[in-house]
Design an enzyme around this catalytic site. Structure first.
Site, mmCIF file in Angstrom:
data_model
loop_
_atom_site.group_PDB
_atom_site.id
_atom_site.type_symbol
_atom_site.label_atom_id
_atom_site.label_comp_id
_atom_site.label_asym_id
_atom_site.label_seq_id
_atom_site.Cartn_x
_atom_site.Cartn_y
_atom_site.Cartn_z
ATOM 1 N N GLU A 140 -17.738 55.920 0.655
ATOM 2 C CA GLU A 140 -19.060 55.635 1.217
ATOM 3 C C GLU A 140 -19.219 56.217 2.616
ATOM 4 O O GLU A 140 -20.213 56.889 2.910
ATOM 5 C CB GLU A 140 -19.312 54.127 1.269
ATOM 6 C CG GLU A 140 -20.652 53.805 1.911
ATOM 7 C CD GLU A 140 -21.000 52.334 1.907
ATOM 8 O OE1 GLU A 140 -22.143 52.015 2.259
ATOM 9 O OE2 GLU A 140 -20.141 51.516 1.547
ATOM 10 N N ASP A 160 -20.385 51.911 -5.362
ATOM 11 C CA ASP A 160 -20.720 50.518 -5.657
ATOM 12 C C ASP A 160 -20.334 50.137 -7.080
ATOM 13 O O ASP A 160 -19.962 48.989 -7.343
ATOM 14 C CB ASP A 160 -22.221 50.276 -5.476
ATOM 15 C CG ASP A 160 -22.690 50.463 -4.053
ATOM 16 O OD1 ASP A 160 -22.065 49.880 -3.149
ATOM 17 O OD2 ASP A 160 -23.680 51.188 -3.842
ATOM 18 N N THR A 180 -21.325 44.790 3.449
ATOM 19 C CA THR A 180 -21.143 44.907 4.901
ATOM 20 C C THR A 180 -22.055 43.938 5.665
ATOM 21 O O THR A 180 -21.640 43.364 6.676
ATOM 22 C CB THR A 180 -21.388 46.357 5.361
ATOM 23 O OG1 THR A 180 -20.406 47.203 4.756
ATOM 24 C CG2 THR A 180 -21.270 46.483 6.870
ATOM 25 N N ASP A 216 -15.600 52.048 -2.064
ATOM 26 C CA ASP A 216 -16.435 51.357 -1.081
ATOM 27 C C ASP A 216 -15.490 50.491 -0.257
ATOM 28 O O ASP A 216 -14.962 49.490 -0.760
ATOM 29 C CB ASP A 216 -17.489 50.495 -1.765
ATOM 30 C CG ASP A 216 -18.544 49.990 -0.794
ATOM 31 O OD1 ASP A 216 -18.256 49.968 0.424
ATOM 32 O OD2 ASP A 216 -19.632 49.617 -1.247
ATOM 33 N N ILE A 255 -15.919 48.386 2.227
ATOM 34 C CA ILE A 255 -16.424 47.009 2.266
ATOM 35 C C ILE A 255 -17.773 46.997 1.548
ATOM 36 O O ILE A 255 -18.757 47.517 2.049
ATOM 37 C CB ILE A 255 -16.607 46.471 3.704
ATOM 38 C CG1 ILE A 255 -15.291 46.507 4.476
ATOM 39 C CG2 ILE A 255 -17.154 45.045 3.654
ATOM 40 C CD1 ILE A 255 -15.411 46.006 5.913
ATOM 41 N N ASP A 256 -17.788 46.419 0.377
ATOM 42 C CA ASP A 256 -19.056 46.207 -0.317
ATOM 43 C C ASP A 256 -19.550 44.831 0.114
ATOM 44 O O ASP A 256 -18.874 43.819 -0.098
ATOM 45 C CB ASP A 256 -18.854 46.263 -1.831
ATOM 46 C CG ASP A 256 -20.172 46.287 -2.577
ATOM 47 O OD1 ASP A 256 -21.187 46.660 -1.964
ATOM 48 O OD2 ASP A 256 -20.192 45.931 -3.770
#
Length: 277
Positions: A73, A222, A98, A93, A95-96
């Site tokens: 990402e 994602d 954020t 990702d 941190i999905d």
């Protein structure tokens, strides 16, 4: 076919270890002060931890599997387009969720998908705050903390809990499409929920806690892991039009059954975001 030198066992074990290492970094930073920058708009954020986790993963992947590709990402934040090839590709990702992470809301995770020959081979979604580790390997099932997962037996929207997201876009057309689809489904389902993280929404479907989830505007990072986890839990993943999932299309729907998926698809107002590739 996978490349002749592709080691599926080593890659899977490596993915497990990397998800745990990334999760430890997220957990350590969760309640600490954060450096926050904006990306595409004033509510689309990136933190120092997003960048640190992705940098760590890229470094570790490059060192362990120098021929493997990488789609991340934050590496794509400058608008660089990514192409998914047949080569083993880690789609990440860091941190999905954020926004949740910034607010110390515990629905956050790292999402790591390994795709080979343009198909998902392994997926890892780890929420270290709540200690929820979802994993899947192609044709070997999906698991939560080592226990096998299975989707619900729901086949009707009238009996379904549906996940959906408002998204971070300030674009009026996107906002209107979200409202339109919510209105189209509102009186037809049991209820609606939003966690603020695509990967955990998909995992909720995989474990039978929700029955369906759709979103327009998501990215490959994602859905790359969650799409396999849902399928390996017995669920169905497709394009919201009802066609095959294209991981680069930024359109996704998953459900406990094909019947439920296609009932929802038939009701949705379709939009087509700019692709990831």
């Amino acid at each position: 076919m996978p490349p002749s030198d592709f080691d599926g066992n080593a890659s899977y074990e490596f993915g497990l270890a990397m998800a745990k290492k990334a999760g430890a970094m997220i957990k350590d930073a969760f309640r600490r002060p954060k450096t926050v920058d904006t990306k595409t708009c004033d509510i689309d954020f990136v933190t120092d931890t997003d960048r640190a986790v992705e940098k760590m993963l890229l470094s570790e992947i490059s060192a362990r599997f120098p021929t493997h590709k990488f789609i991340g990402e934050e590496a794509s934040a400058d608008g660089t387009k990514n192409s998914l090839t047949a080569e083993p590709t880690w789609i990440i990702d860091p941190i999905d969720g954020t926004m949740n992470f910034i607010h110390r809301y515990p629905l956050v995770c790292v999402s790591i998908g390994l795709w080979v020959d343009k198909e998902p081979f392994a997926g890892f979604v780890f929420n270290p705050i709540l200690d929820l580790f979802y994993s899947a390997r192609k044709n070997e099932g999906a698991f939560l903390n080592g226990k096998r997962l299975h989707v619900s037996d729901t086949t009707s929207l009238s009996q379904s809990l549906v996940m959906f997201e408002l998204g971070t876009a300030r674009d009026p057309a996107k906002r209107e499409s979200v409202i339109e689809n919510f209105n189209r489904l509102l009186d037809r389902g049991h209820g609606f929920r939003s966690m603020g993280t695509c990967a955990l929404n998909m995992c909720a479907v995989a474990e039978g806690g929700a029955d369906a989830y759709f979103e327009y505007g998501v990215h490959s990072w994602d859905v790359a892991a969650g799409s396999l986890i849902v399928r390996e839990a017995g669920g169905y993943v497709c394009d919201p039009s009802g066609g095959d999932l294209d991981v680069m299309s930024r359109r996704m729907l998953c459900a406990a059954s094909p019947v439920l998926a296609h009932e929802i698809c038939s009701l949705l107002f379709q939009i087509y975001p700019e692709r990831d590739d």
